[in-house]
Design a protein around this motif. Structure first.
Motif, PDB file in Angstrom:
ATOM      1  N   LEU A 133       0.503  -1.476  -0.368  1.00 35.58           N
ATOM      2  CA  LEU A 133       0.071   0.004  -0.119  1.00 35.58           C
ATOM      3  C   LEU A 133       1.260   1.410   0.043  1.00 35.58           C
ATOM      4  CD1 LEU A 133      -2.937  -0.371   2.983  1.00 35.58           C
ATOM      5  CD2 LEU A 133      -2.495  -1.203  -0.036  1.00 35.58           C
ATOM      6  N   GLY A 134       2.094   0.946   0.151  1.00 42.40           N
ATOM      7  CA  GLY A 134       2.969   2.192   0.244  1.00 42.40           C
ATOM      8  C   GLY A 134       3.745   2.159   1.842  1.00 42.40           C
ATOM      9  N   GLY A 135       4.469   3.450   2.012  1.00 43.14           N
ATOM     10  CA  GLY A 135       5.374   3.218   3.060  1.00 43.14           C
ATOM     11  C   GLY A 135       5.855   4.016   4.029  1.00 43.14           C
ATOM     12  N   PHE A 136       6.588   4.007   5.155  1.00 45.68           N
ATOM     13  CA  PHE A 136       6.756   5.228   5.512  1.00 45.68           C
ATOM     14  C   PHE A 136       8.314   5.382   6.699  1.00 45.68           C
ATOM     15  CE2 PHE A 136       5.108   1.866   8.543  1.00 45.68           C
ATOM     16  CZ  PHE A 136       5.695   1.869  10.368  1.00 45.68           C
ATOM     17  N   SER A 137       8.312   6.340   6.956  1.00 48.81           N
ATOM     18  CA  SER A 137       9.358   6.805   7.162  1.00 48.81           C
ATOM     19  C   SER A 137       9.556   7.313   8.945  1.00 48.81           C
ATOM     20  CB  SER A 137      10.775   7.060   6.846  1.00 48.81           C
ATOM     21  OG  SER A 137      10.989   6.986   5.647  1.00 48.81           O
ATOM     22  N   ILE A 138      10.210   6.146  10.101  1.00 52.78           N
ATOM     23  CA  ILE A 138      10.698   7.115  11.042  1.00 52.78           C
ATOM     24  C   ILE A 138      11.587   8.165  11.331  1.00 52.78           C
ATOM     25  CG2 ILE A 138      10.040   7.118  13.632  1.00 52.78           C
ATOM     26  CD1 ILE A 138       7.726   6.770  12.395  1.00 52.78           C
ATOM     27  N   HIS A 139      12.152   8.994  11.685  1.00 49.80           N
ATOM     28  CA  HIS A 139      13.374  10.185  11.600  1.00 49.80           C
ATOM     29  C   HIS A 139      13.517  10.648  12.838  1.00 49.80           C
ATOM     30  CE1 HIS A 139      13.172  10.592   7.256  1.00 49.80           C
ATOM     31  NE2 HIS A 139      11.803  10.202   7.090  1.00 49.80           N
ATOM     32  N   LYS A 140      14.822  10.145  13.574  1.00 51.82           N
ATOM     33  CA  LYS A 140      15.839  11.260  14.655  1.00 51.82           C
ATOM     34  C   LYS A 140      16.541  11.843  13.933  1.00 51.82           C
ATOM     35  CE  LYS A 140      14.949   7.254  18.170  1.00 51.82           C
ATOM     36  NZ  LYS A 140      13.759   7.474  18.230  1.00 51.82           N
ATOM     37  N   ASP A 141      16.298  13.007  14.656  1.00 50.94           N
ATOM     38  CA  ASP A 141      16.817  14.301  14.097  1.00 50.94           C
ATOM     39  C   ASP A 141      18.402  14.095  15.077  1.00 50.94           C
ATOM     40  OD1 ASP A 141      18.657  16.573  13.282  1.00 50.94           O
ATOM     41  OD2 ASP A 141      16.549  18.052  14.244  1.00 50.94           O
ATOM     42  N   TRP A 142      19.300  14.135  13.259  1.00 53.32           N
ATOM     43  CA  TRP A 142      21.037  13.735  13.982  1.00 53.32           C
ATOM     44  C   TRP A 142      20.991  15.210  14.549  1.00 53.32           C
ATOM     45  CZ3 TRP A 142      21.702   9.343  15.922  1.00 53.32           C
ATOM     46  CH2 TRP A 142      22.615   8.746  16.836  1.00 53.32           C
ATOM     47  N   SER A 143      21.054  16.117  13.937  1.00 56.28           N
ATOM     48  CA  SER A 143      21.822  17.848  14.331  1.00 56.28           C
ATOM     49  C   SER A 143      21.500  17.440  16.104  1.00 56.28           C
ATOM     50  CB  SER A 143      20.703  18.437  13.262  1.00 56.28           C
ATOM     51  OG  SER A 143      19.612  18.506  13.604  1.00 56.28           O
ATOM     52  N   THR A 144      20.065  17.359  16.140  1.00 59.27           N
ATOM     53  CA  THR A 144      21.133  17.745  17.954  1.00 59.27           C
ATOM     54  C   THR A 144      22.197  17.078  18.710  1.00 59.27           C
ATOM     55  OG1 THR A 144      19.315  16.593  18.335  1.00 59.27           O
ATOM     56  CG2 THR A 144      18.296  18.489  18.523  1.00 59.27           C
ATOM     57  N   VAL A 145      21.736  15.854  17.965  1.00 58.80           N
ATOM     58  CA  VAL A 145      23.082  14.864  18.260  1.00 58.80           C
ATOM     59  C   VAL A 145      24.779  15.498  18.239  1.00 58.80           C
ATOM     60  CG1 VAL A 145      23.772  12.685  18.585  1.00 58.80           C
ATOM     61  CG2 VAL A 145      21.338  12.735  18.786  1.00 58.80           C
ATOM     62  N   ASN A 146      24.285  16.294  16.810  1.00 57.84           N
ATOM     63  CA  ASN A 146      25.596  16.488  16.872  1.00 57.84           C
ATOM     64  C   ASN A 146      26.219  17.808  16.892  1.00 57.84           C
ATOM     65  OD1 ASN A 146      26.182  14.066  14.184  1.00 57.84           O
ATOM     66  ND2 ASN A 146      25.641  16.096  12.853  1.00 57.84           N
ATOM     67  N   ASP A 147      25.001  18.311  17.399  1.00 60.92           N
ATOM     68  CA  ASP A 147      25.703  19.421  18.175  1.00 60.92           C
ATOM     69  C   ASP A 147      25.632  19.237  19.792  1.00 60.92           C
ATOM     70  OD1 ASP A 147      24.986  21.339  16.188  1.00 60.92           O
ATOM     71  OD2 ASP A 147      22.526  21.766  16.807  1.00 60.92           O
ATOM     72  N   LEU A 148      25.242  18.346  20.562  1.00 59.39           N
ATOM     73  CA  LEU A 148      25.609  17.875  21.635  1.00 59.39           C
ATOM     74  C   LEU A 148      26.671  17.131  21.906  1.00 59.39           C
ATOM     75  CD1 LEU A 148      21.767  16.419  23.552  1.00 59.39           C
ATOM     76  CD2 LEU A 148      23.530  18.487  24.178  1.00 59.39           C
ATOM     77  N   HIS A 149      27.725  16.735  20.860  1.00 59.53           N
ATOM     78  CA  HIS A 149      28.893  16.783  20.831  1.00 59.53           C
ATOM     79  C   HIS A 149      30.072  17.505  20.520  1.00 59.53           C
ATOM     80  CE1 HIS A 149      28.976  12.139  19.388  1.00 59.53           C
ATOM     81  NE2 HIS A 149      28.137  11.776  20.194  1.00 59.53           N
ATOM     82  N   ARG A 150      29.415  18.095  19.685  1.00 63.26           N
ATOM     83  CA  ARG A 150      30.729  19.460  20.172  1.00 63.26           C
ATOM     84  C   ARG A 150      30.935  19.814  21.005  1.00 63.26           C
ATOM     85  NH1 ARG A 150      27.272  20.763  15.469  1.00 63.26           N
ATOM     86  NH2 ARG A 150      27.488  19.705  13.596  1.00 63.26           N
ATOM     87  N   GLN A 151      29.295  20.416  21.948  1.00 64.93           N
ATOM     88  CA  GLN A 151      29.209  20.805  22.857  1.00 64.93           C
ATOM     89  C   GLN A 151      29.727  20.033  23.989  1.00 64.93           C
ATOM     90  OE1 GLN A 151      26.010  22.142  24.172  1.00 64.93           O
ATOM     91  NE2 GLN A 151      24.778  23.287  22.500  1.00 64.93           N
ATOM     92  N   LEU A 152      30.095  19.085  23.922  1.00 63.98           N
ATOM     93  CA  LEU A 152      31.150  17.894  24.637  1.00 63.98           C
ATOM     94  C   LEU A 152      32.672  18.686  24.490  1.00 63.98           C
ATOM     95  CD1 LEU A 152      28.906  15.054  25.336  1.00 63.98           C
ATOM     96  CD2 LEU A 152      30.083  16.681  26.529  1.00 63.98           C
ATOM     97  N   ILE A 153      32.594  17.823  23.147  1.00 63.56           N
ATOM     98  CA  ILE A 153      34.210  19.233  22.689  1.00 63.56           C
ATOM     99  C   ILE A 153      34.416  20.444  23.441  1.00 63.56           C
ATOM    100  CG2 ILE A 153      35.568  19.046  20.666  1.00 63.56           C
ATOM    101  CD1 ILE A 153      34.194  16.545  19.684  1.00 63.56           C
TER     102      ILE A 153
END
Length: 173
Positions: A133-153
């Protein structure tokens, strides 16, 4: 059952003071409304397409993540709305074609409105009675994780370069 009051037709021959009430079964409408409420309250972004990869539904988190207006993309093919930054094809058409989910897939794409998105996604076909009938995607915004990594560094670097504590010892991690 959920019932919906409908406009009544003009009927002659009813006793004086009597009124005809007509109801329609609204169980599916009520279920749909409740499901849409749940889908829009999810923290993850969701995209639903038909068997031709045309967009049927975007939930509120996806609309926010992509800064996209639903009315401008409903019915459009995903390949018209999104372009993968690495030149590959979108995952929804592949999942619909192969009938197999694609899980934990990192995606970098751009919307046709110029919004760059970095997400980790799960993609699933929707199959009923052997028909896709179709398809669906579930997305998690990874940019926030990257931002947190940058802040930790950044914090780690600041702690490393912090002056000594007066006893000749520097702060290290």
């Amino acid at each position: 059952e959920y019932l919906l009051l409908c406009p009544s037709p003009d009927v002659s021959g009813l006793p004086e003071g009597a009124q005809l009430l007509v109801f329609q079964d609204a169980t599916n409408d009520a279920r749909h409304d409740m499901l849409m409420h749940v889908v829009n309250k999810m923290s993850d972004a969701m995209l639903l397409c038909d068997a031709e990869s045309r967009i049927l539904l975007l939930n509120d988190p996806l609309i926010q993540m992509e800064s996209i207006e639903t009315k401008n993309v409903l019915g459009e093919n995903v390949s018209v709305v999104y372009s993968m930054r690495d030149g590959t094809d979108m995952n929804i058409p592949e999942v619909i074609r192969t009938r197999k989910p694609k899980l934990n897939h990192r995606q970098h794409y751009t919307t046709r409105y110029g919004r760059d998105v970095d997400a980790v996604s799960n993609h699933y076909p929707v199959i009923q009675n052997g028909q896709v009938l179709g398809g669906f995607s579930i997305h998690k915004d990874w940019s926030t994780v990257n931002d947190l990594h940058r802040q930790l560094i950044d914090l780690r670097e600041k702690l490393r370069t912090k002056p000594t504590d007066g006893k000749g010892k520097g702060n290290t991690l």
